[in-house]
Design a protein around this motif. Structure first.
Motif, PDB file in Angstrom:
ATOM      1  N   ASP A 198      -5.928   8.256   0.959  1.00 23.70           N
ATOM      2  CA  ASP A 198      -4.470   7.776   1.047  1.00 23.70           C
ATOM      3  C   ASP A 198      -3.544   8.568   1.798  1.00 23.70           C
ATOM      4  O   ASP A 198      -2.945   9.458   1.567  1.00 23.70           O
ATOM      5  CB  ASP A 198      -3.942   7.802  -0.603  1.00 23.70           C
ATOM      6  CG  ASP A 198      -2.487   6.922  -0.548  1.00 23.70           C
ATOM      7  OD1 ASP A 198      -1.981   6.392   0.585  1.00 23.70           O
ATOM      8  OD2 ASP A 198      -1.734   7.075  -1.477  1.00 23.70           O
TER       9      ASP A 198
ATOM     10  N   SER B   5       0.722  -1.174   0.167  1.00 27.77           N
ATOM     11  CA  SER B   5       0.103   0.077   0.040  1.00 27.77           C
ATOM     12  C   SER B   5       0.958   1.197  -0.037  1.00 27.77           C
ATOM     13  O   SER B   5       0.418   2.324  -0.356  1.00 27.77           O
ATOM     14  CB  SER B   5      -0.946  -0.027   1.256  1.00 27.77           C
ATOM     15  OG  SER B   5      -0.006   0.378   2.261  1.00 27.77           O
TER      16      SER B   5
ATOM     17  N   GLY C 256      -4.420   3.535  -0.860  1.00 24.40           N
ATOM     18  CA  GLY C 256      -3.429   3.099  -0.127  1.00 24.40           C
ATOM     19  C   GLY C 256      -3.452   3.000   1.209  1.00 24.40           C
ATOM     20  O   GLY C 256      -3.992   1.982   1.670  1.00 24.40           O
ATOM     21  N   GLU C 257      -3.032   4.062   1.779  1.00 23.46           N
ATOM     22  CA  GLU C 257      -3.246   3.937   3.312  1.00 23.46           C
ATOM     23  C   GLU C 257      -4.489   4.734   3.827  1.00 23.46           C
ATOM     24  O   GLU C 257      -4.857   5.788   3.484  1.00 23.46           O
ATOM     25  CB  GLU C 257      -1.999   4.746   4.124  1.00 23.46           C
ATOM     26  CG  GLU C 257      -0.658   4.079   3.788  1.00 23.46           C
ATOM     27  CD  GLU C 257       0.577   4.536   4.560  1.00 23.46           C
ATOM     28  OE1 GLU C 257       0.756   4.018   5.681  1.00 23.46           O
ATOM     29  OE2 GLU C 257       1.124   5.749   4.074  1.00 23.46           O
TER      30      GLU C 257
ATOM     31  N   TYR D 276      -6.866  -0.158   6.109  1.00 24.87           N
ATOM     32  CA  TYR D 276      -7.658   1.097   6.627  1.00 24.87           C
ATOM     33  C   TYR D 276      -8.023   0.428   8.166  1.00 24.87           C
ATOM     34  O   TYR D 276      -8.485  -0.453   8.620  1.00 24.87           O
ATOM     35  CB  TYR D 276      -8.961   1.044   6.068  1.00 24.87           C
ATOM     36  CG  TYR D 276     -10.017   1.988   6.467  1.00 24.87           C
ATOM     37  CD1 TYR D 276      -9.719   3.381   7.066  1.00 24.87           C
ATOM     38  CD2 TYR D 276     -11.283   2.031   5.770  1.00 24.87           C
ATOM     39  CE1 TYR D 276     -10.567   4.110   7.190  1.00 24.87           C
ATOM     40  CE2 TYR D 276     -12.122   2.944   6.122  1.00 24.87           C
ATOM     41  CZ  TYR D 276     -11.695   4.006   6.750  1.00 24.87           C
ATOM     42  OH  TYR D 276     -12.632   5.217   6.914  1.00 24.87           O
TER      43      TYR D 276
ATOM     44  N   SER E 172      -4.717  -2.139  -0.162  1.00 26.97           N
ATOM     45  CA  SER E 172      -4.526  -0.974   0.660  1.00 26.97           C
ATOM     46  C   SER E 172      -5.049  -1.541   2.423  1.00 26.97           C
ATOM     47  O   SER E 172      -5.480  -2.613   2.546  1.00 26.97           O
ATOM     48  CB  SER E 172      -5.818  -0.018   0.226  1.00 26.97           C
ATOM     49  OG  SER E 172      -7.179  -0.362   0.541  1.00 26.97           O
TER      50      SER E 172
ATOM     51  N   ARG F 119       3.313   3.102  -6.329  1.00 25.96           N
ATOM     52  CA  ARG F 119       2.112   2.929  -6.521  1.00 25.96           C
ATOM     53  C   ARG F 119       1.186   4.321  -6.819  1.00 25.96           C
ATOM     54  O   ARG F 119       1.782   5.532  -6.436  1.00 25.96           O
ATOM     55  CB  ARG F 119       1.444   2.650  -4.981  1.00 25.96           C
ATOM     56  CG  ARG F 119       0.161   2.063  -4.938  1.00 25.96           C
ATOM     57  CD  ARG F 119      -0.283   1.592  -3.499  1.00 25.96           C
ATOM     58  NE  ARG F 119      -1.458   1.186  -3.340  1.00 25.96           N
ATOM     59  CZ  ARG F 119      -1.968   0.293  -3.713  1.00 25.96           C
ATOM     60  NH1 ARG F 119      -1.188  -0.911  -4.346  1.00 25.96           N
ATOM     61  NH2 ARG F 119      -3.387  -0.139  -3.518  1.00 25.96           N
TER      62      ARG F 119
END
Lengths: 301, 327
Positions: free
Chosen positions: B156, B61, B195-196, B219, B217, B66
């Motif tokens: 992200d 991620s 992503g994050e 979360y 990703s 990316r």
């Protein structure tokens, strides 16, 4: 004079081994070190008679301070944590919960109640910091959500007393979503035009600050309370500088425009009553005022 | 840059290139060997990416190659007009947004933006928004609502910025307000973790009718590193922390905390950004269609109900029975 010198460097007594003054007799203010009789301190609503330091108190004390004759009906008292993620760090989450419950005689980090404050109906949710740092997991979120729903259906003003280190890590994603859940319920409460007072007490940080604690029609606090999103240590590490004195204190947050006022705990009940009475539809305010006056004159006699 | 688990694959791919080159030079037929090696690579890839640990997904991620928010927007939209500023303090470069056109339909895009080199990373503050970022996001959402355009947020971020000025300007209040206000938006809201997705900083733009996650990703309420620091007092346990937090797309979907997963190309979004962008665009358009068919008031009440039902508690009925309820 070797016996005056430390043989080993540093303080070697473990924290548990430190001798504390036995509880129940005297209270020593952590701020100005003034020693007060415990009963006196309690009568003073757990504030220091000398420097007005507001000691951290729990839901039981707040309920006693706010509700007339300490009479109230507790809402949803039987909710306890599950362990949906089977979270294990240095110990398993369920055993951590069980241990904390035994130690604190609490079920989780928040209690809700409905009662009367100077004759005015009020729903209160109050957090308990001693339960895993007042951290917010599913139980906290659900109890607050239900208290808000209760306030909305019964058309009673809602008071949230926050005191928390933030979200509870052991419920990870679930904890995070409690921020969303409580905010959703507050949006509905706002639509119904029911007053919401958020009292941020020492300390209120993290996900709690970033959700219900900052969403009051009135955001209020007590003197000297720590209020922030990120904790002071994290900020210090991020910016690599010492933080200014008084940073993230209630006074600082008031100065920057995020609080309506700071209230001394000894005036809390009256101040809240006055505020809520002013918000009542015309007519009802006068009635409540008369009631209050009647009560206070009774006390004087 | 190669991650640990990418190295064996890269090594084989290197070998394959070499073999092909050699074959060309020496005019020897090695097609069988090439095919065998290609098959081997394919199997290895499939195996590797089907069995990634949670920590390895976190690494993916954050892969430096990316695609980021603006890569997706510029890749997807035929036109994009970026809009700046919160009309109050400043323009937060860590939070971007603006109107874009997807197959001729106007969409409001909002998302955190990371930088690709040192200079850009500083400019974008590593994708960590200040209060201005969240207020800018809210301003753009209200504008989208005014003109009846659906909102797509791309998440992200390693978290909201924990800085001194951020506190002075009310980081907590800014995020809290977004949470509450997003529940009343009358237009469709689609939120996608690309992503994050760290904590309140992510959630501050993630209250949607549909919350989706890309396959690689994550979360959660905290990053694995910070979780490790708090619970074990050192960063060293980040892998255990990632496992404990159950922060992957599969975990989050299983617990009904998100609504769906968008598949990435084998090896991750960075191995074939074009394909990834295409997939995302298709998914967004489908989801907009699906949501626009619902009456706005109904959409709002579904949004509120969905988040209200998140959480697992035990309720002792009458103080005796242990009644396990998923509420």
């Amino acid at each position: 004079m070797s016996w005056f010198k430390r043989v080993e460097k540093g303080i070697i007594t473990p924290t548990e081994g430190k001798k504390e003054t036995p509880e129940g007799l005297w209270y020593k203010c952590p701020s100005c070190k003034t020693v007060t009789n415990t009963a006196e301190h309690r009568k003073n609503m757990y504030t220091c008679p000398s420097c007005n330091h507001h000691d951290r108190i729990d839901s039981a004390e707040y309920f006693e301070i706010l509700f007339d004759d300490n009479k109230f009906e507790e809402l949803d008292p039987n909710l306890t944590s599950a362990d949906p993620l089977e979270f294990v760090d240095t110990q398993a989450y369920p055993s951590r919960i069980a241990l904390t419950q035994r130690k604190t005689h609490l079920k989780d980090a928040v209690r809700s109640a409905h009662g009367k404050m100077n004759g005015v109906d009020l729903v209160v949710s109050c957090m308990d910091f001693k339960f895993i740092g007042g951290s917010m997991g599913s139980v906290v979120g659900e109890k607050i959500a239900r208290a808000i729903d209760y306030a909305r259906t019964h058309k009673i003003p809602f008071l949230m007393i926050s005191k928390s280190g933030g979200a509870r890590m052991m419920e990870a994603g679930f904890s995070l979503m409690q921020m969303a859940k409580t905010s959703a319920k507050l949006a509905l409460l706002a639509n119904a035009k029911i007053p919401y007072i958020s009292l941020l007490t020492d300390p209120t940080t993290g996900g709690v600050t970033a959700s219900y604690a900052m969403l009051g029609d009135f955001n209020i606090s007590e003197p000297g309370a720590l209020i922030g999103f990120a904790g002071p240590r994290v900020i210090k590490e991020t910016i690599g500088k010492d933080l200014p004195k008084g940073f993230q204190s209630a006074e600082f947050v008031l100065e920057h425009g995020f609080l309506d006022f700071i209230v001394d705990r000894k005036q809390l009940k009256q101040q809240l009553t006055d505020l809520l009475t002013m918000l009542q539809p015309e007519g009802t305010a006068e009635m409540a005022a008369i009631e209050t006056v009647a009560k206070s004159t009774k006390k004087v006699k | 840059m190669l991650l640990d688990f990418e190295q064996p694959i890269a090594a084989l791919e290197g070998k394959l290139q070499e073999m092909k080159k050699l074959a060309e030079e020496s005019q020897v037929d090695v097609s069988e060997a090439v095919k065998a090696l290609e098959d081997k690579i394919k199997t290895l890839k499939k195996e590797t990416y089907a069995n990634l640990t949670r920590w390895q997904r976190v690494q993916l991620s954050r892969h430096p190659d990316r695609p980021y928010t603006l890569d997706y927007i510029q890749g997807m939209a035929e036109k994009f007009i970026e809009l700046h500023g919160d009309r109050n303090v400043s323009d937060d470069k860590a939070m971007v947004g603006g109107f874009g056109e997807l197959d001729g339909r106007t969409v409001m895009f909002i998302g955190q933006q990371k930088g690709r080199n040192t200079k850009q990373r500083q400019l974008r503050n590593f994708g960590m928004a200040n209060p201005e970022g969240y207020r800018k996001a809210l301003r753009l959402m209200r504008m989208a609502e005014k003109f009846g355009k659906p909102i797509v947020t791309l998440i992200d971020t390693p978290g909201a910025f924990p800085g001194l000025e951020a506190e002075e300007r009310g980081q907590g209040e800014a995020i809290a307000r977004n949470l509450k206000e997003m529940f009343s938006l009358t237009v469709p809201v689609i939120c996608i973790v690309i992503g994050e997705g760290a904590s309140g900083g992510a959630l501050g733009i993630a209250i949607g009718d549909r919350v989706l996650m890309l396959e690689n990703s994550w979360y959660s309420v905290i990053s694995p590193e910070n979780c490790s620091t708090i619970l074990w007092r050192t960063w060293a346990y980040k892998e255990q922390a990632a496992e404990a937090l159950k922060l992957t797309a599969t975990d989050m979907l299983k617990h009904k905390l998100v609504d769906g997963i968008i598949k990435e190309p084998l090896g991750g979004a960075h191995t074939d950004p074009e394909k990834m962008i295409k997939t995302l665009k298709k998914k967004i358009l489908e989801t907009i269609d699906e949501l626009e068919a619902i009456d706005p008031e109904e959409r709002i009440s579904q949004r509120i109900d969905k988040f209200s039902n998140m959480g697992v508690v035990n309720e002792l009925a009458g103080g005796i029975e242990n009644n396990y309820t998923i509420i």
